[in-house]
Scaffold this motif. Sequence first.
Motif, PDB file in Angstrom:
ATOM      1  N   PHE A 125      56.039  50.901  73.851  1.00  0.00           N
ATOM      2  CA  PHE A 125      55.105  51.231  72.971  1.00  0.00           C
ATOM      3  C   PHE A 125      55.430  50.712  71.705  1.00  0.00           C
ATOM      4  N   GLY A 126      56.723  50.767  71.297  1.00  0.00           N
ATOM      5  CA  GLY A 126      57.291  50.372  69.842  1.00  0.00           C
ATOM      6  C   GLY A 126      57.172  48.869  69.653  1.00  0.00           C
ATOM      7  N   LYS A 127      57.364  48.021  70.821  1.00  0.00           N
ATOM      8  CA  LYS A 127      56.895  46.689  70.736  1.00  0.00           C
ATOM      9  C   LYS A 127      55.394  46.317  70.628  1.00  0.00           C
ATOM     10  N   LYS A 128      54.761  47.163  71.355  1.00  0.00           N
ATOM     11  CA  LYS A 128      53.232  46.790  71.259  1.00  0.00           C
ATOM     12  C   LYS A 128      52.555  47.415  69.778  1.00  0.00           C
ATOM     13  N   ASN A 129      53.220  48.220  69.195  1.00  0.00           N
ATOM     14  CA  ASN A 129      52.826  48.501  67.813  1.00  0.00           C
ATOM     15  C   ASN A 129      53.062  47.605  66.874  1.00  0.00           C
ATOM     16  N   GLU A 130      54.420  47.021  66.891  1.00  0.00           N
ATOM     17  CA  GLU A 130      54.792  45.801  66.187  1.00  0.00           C
ATOM     18  C   GLU A 130      54.116  44.680  66.356  1.00  0.00           C
ATOM     19  N   GLN A 131      53.838  44.313  67.338  1.00  0.00           N
ATOM     20  CA  GLN A 131      52.827  43.187  67.720  1.00  0.00           C
ATOM     21  C   GLN A 131      51.386  43.363  67.172  1.00  0.00           C
ATOM     22  N   ARG A 132      50.938  44.656  67.311  1.00  0.00           N
ATOM     23  CA  ARG A 132      49.516  45.020  66.597  1.00  0.00           C
ATOM     24  C   ARG A 132      49.916  44.923  64.959  1.00  0.00           C
ATOM     25  N   ARG A 133      51.039  45.373  64.481  1.00  0.00           N
ATOM     26  CA  ARG A 133      50.912  45.113  62.861  1.00  0.00           C
ATOM     27  C   ARG A 133      51.154  43.606  62.503  1.00  0.00           C
ATOM     28  N   GLN A 134      52.010  42.996  63.429  1.00  0.00           N
ATOM     29  CA  GLN A 134      52.050  41.433  63.231  1.00  0.00           C
ATOM     30  C   GLN A 134      50.684  40.823  63.138  1.00  0.00           C
ATOM     31  N   LEU A 135      49.925  41.300  64.121  1.00  0.00           N
ATOM     32  CA  LEU A 135      48.614  40.536  64.173  1.00  0.00           C
ATOM     33  C   LEU A 135      47.676  41.044  63.215  1.00  0.00           C
ATOM     34  N   MET A 136      47.762  42.329  62.606  1.00  0.00           N
ATOM     35  CA  MET A 136      46.745  42.681  61.642  1.00  0.00           C
ATOM     36  C   MET A 136      47.345  42.073  60.377  1.00  0.00           C
ATOM     37  N   SER A 137      48.539  41.943  60.197  1.00  0.00           N
ATOM     38  CA  SER A 137      49.064  41.236  58.945  1.00  0.00           C
ATOM     39  C   SER A 137      49.057  39.936  58.924  1.00  0.00           C
ATOM     40  N   ALA A 138      48.730  39.007  60.007  1.00  0.00           N
ATOM     41  CA  ALA A 138      48.258  37.826  59.894  1.00  0.00           C
ATOM     42  C   ALA A 138      46.851  37.379  59.694  1.00  0.00           C
ATOM     43  N   LEU A 139      46.010  38.583  60.023  1.00  0.00           N
ATOM     44  CA  LEU A 139      44.434  38.488  59.904  1.00  0.00           C
ATOM     45  C   LEU A 139      44.027  39.151  58.659  1.00  0.00           C
ATOM     46  N   THR A 140      44.684  40.171  58.085  1.00  0.00           N
ATOM     47  CA  THR A 140      44.159  40.765  57.192  1.00  0.00           C
ATOM     48  C   THR A 140      43.824  40.074  55.883  1.00  0.00           C
ATOM     49  N   TYR A 141      44.675  39.378  55.398  1.00  0.00           N
ATOM     50  CA  TYR A 141      44.524  38.620  54.209  1.00  0.00           C
ATOM     51  C   TYR A 141      43.175  37.340  54.405  1.00  0.00           C
ATOM     52  N   PRO A 142      43.631  36.652  55.451  1.00  0.00           N
ATOM     53  CA  PRO A 142      42.224  35.709  55.730  1.00  0.00           C
ATOM     54  C   PRO A 142      40.710  36.495  55.909  1.00  0.00           C
ATOM     55  N   ILE A 143      41.007  37.437  56.369  1.00  0.00           N
ATOM     56  CA  ILE A 143      39.513  38.159  56.456  1.00  0.00           C
ATOM     57  C   ILE A 143      39.062  38.493  55.282  1.00  0.00           C
ATOM     58  N   ILE A 144      40.028  38.945  54.290  1.00  0.00           N
ATOM     59  CA  ILE A 144      39.473  39.646  52.930  1.00  0.00           C
ATOM     60  C   ILE A 144      38.794  38.270  52.445  1.00  0.00           C
ATOM     61  N   ILE A 145      39.787  37.188  52.344  1.00  0.00           N
ATOM     62  CA  ILE A 145      39.104  35.651  51.836  1.00  0.00           C
ATOM     63  C   ILE A 145      37.870  35.204  52.412  1.00  0.00           C
ATOM     64  N   LEU A 146      37.813  35.421  53.768  1.00  0.00           N
ATOM     65  CA  LEU A 146      36.465  35.183  54.493  1.00  0.00           C
ATOM     66  C   LEU A 146      35.252  35.910  54.182  1.00  0.00           C
ATOM     67  N   SER A 147      35.455  37.282  53.860  1.00  0.00           N
ATOM     68  CA  SER A 147      34.803  38.212  53.348  1.00  0.00           C
ATOM     69  C   SER A 147      34.222  37.773  52.070  1.00  0.00           C
ATOM     70  N   THR A 148      35.098  37.651  51.174  1.00  0.00           N
ATOM     71  CA  THR A 148      34.718  37.182  49.979  1.00  0.00           C
ATOM     72  C   THR A 148      33.990  36.145  49.919  1.00  0.00           C
ATOM     73  N   ALA A 149      34.397  35.136  50.473  1.00  0.00           N
ATOM     74  CA  ALA A 149      33.462  33.615  50.726  1.00  0.00           C
ATOM     75  C   ALA A 149      32.031  33.825  51.040  1.00  0.00           C
TER      76      ALA A 149
END
Length: 373
Positions: A125-149
């Motif tokens: 479960f630790g690795k699953k949480n880490e992978q989730r954080r990595q995915l969210m970290s990779a998508l958060t900023y692009p999603i913010i930019i896309l929303s602003t666009a």
Amino acid sequence: MDNISKTETTKPKSTESVSFLKKEIHLFGSPFSNKIKEDFYTELSVLLKAGINLKDGLELIQNAFKKKFHKEKIQKLSEGIISGSSLSEILKTEKEFSDYEYYSIKIGEETGTLPKVTEQLGVFFGKKNEQRRQLMSALTYPIIILSTAVIVVVFMLQFVVPMFQDIFRQQNVELPGITKFIISVSEFTKTYGLIILISCLGLFLSRSLFNKKEFYKKTKDKLTLKIPILGKFIKILYLSQFTQAVSLLTSSKVPVVHSIQLVKQMIDFYPLKKALIEVEKSIINGKSLSESLKSHTLFDDKMIALVKVAEETNQNEFIFERLNMQYTSQVEQRSKLLSTLLEPFIIMIVGILVGVILVAMYLPMFRLSSVLG
């Protein structure tokens, strides 16, 4: 095998109807989330290795939790132990725990390796949480930019374009095709924009209802795999979870077929689940694991080759552990690559859209100035 089949038919469907976002990389959390499970199994493993019995260990963990729901859930487990039930039997009756956890704990109880199994579950479960954080970290900023666009483009279509449209109408200017198209898009946005927004919000909020539909899960997961860059990342993410789960089960000396059944119940990703169902049937019919995996494009050649080596050398645990390390490393690399590529790509798309709108609006202005001149 008969007991496993019976258990699958009597297991509540609620554990199998959890969406990709909520169960594998859930955005909204749950009362007993993967983060809570990571802490629970890790702390329980430490206490059991220190020589503390299961009942006292659960009571100590209960005192460590702050939220009322978590305290009540652990207390229920503790009361079940006091009444004479095993931990696995109690987990089986609680909807927050999956079949995967139930069978893992049961194996630990039967083989006397409960401290080791709980430690492995904590790592899982630790690795699953880490992978989730990595995915969210990779998508958060692009999603913010896309929303602003999207907000910028909608603002221009709603307010800027109509201003130019009034000027063109007053001057009776002949409009080029691109300008007519942008004006029609602007009029469509003004007419149906609110309806589209409400519909999107309604679909998003009713997502939990659609997640119970098999066709929705099937379509969503298949389309996810076809998304450029992101689809490959999601595939590797689930292969990482698959190899980690099999590594954990093989280290507990669980048969291959049993391992496939448990992983199939744990990972709710339709392409992988469908492939594992067919792999299970192939193994029962006498084929090896590597031959069964080879017939599915979801599993790459590297995995198939290493699994074949594992079967020939009887080192399943070591090979799947190495595979998990490789896929985990790829997840980390691709999460950084995803974030790096998406940001300039979205900015480029935004620039093109804004540029097209401005060009469409200024072309008639240039024509008007030449006529007046």
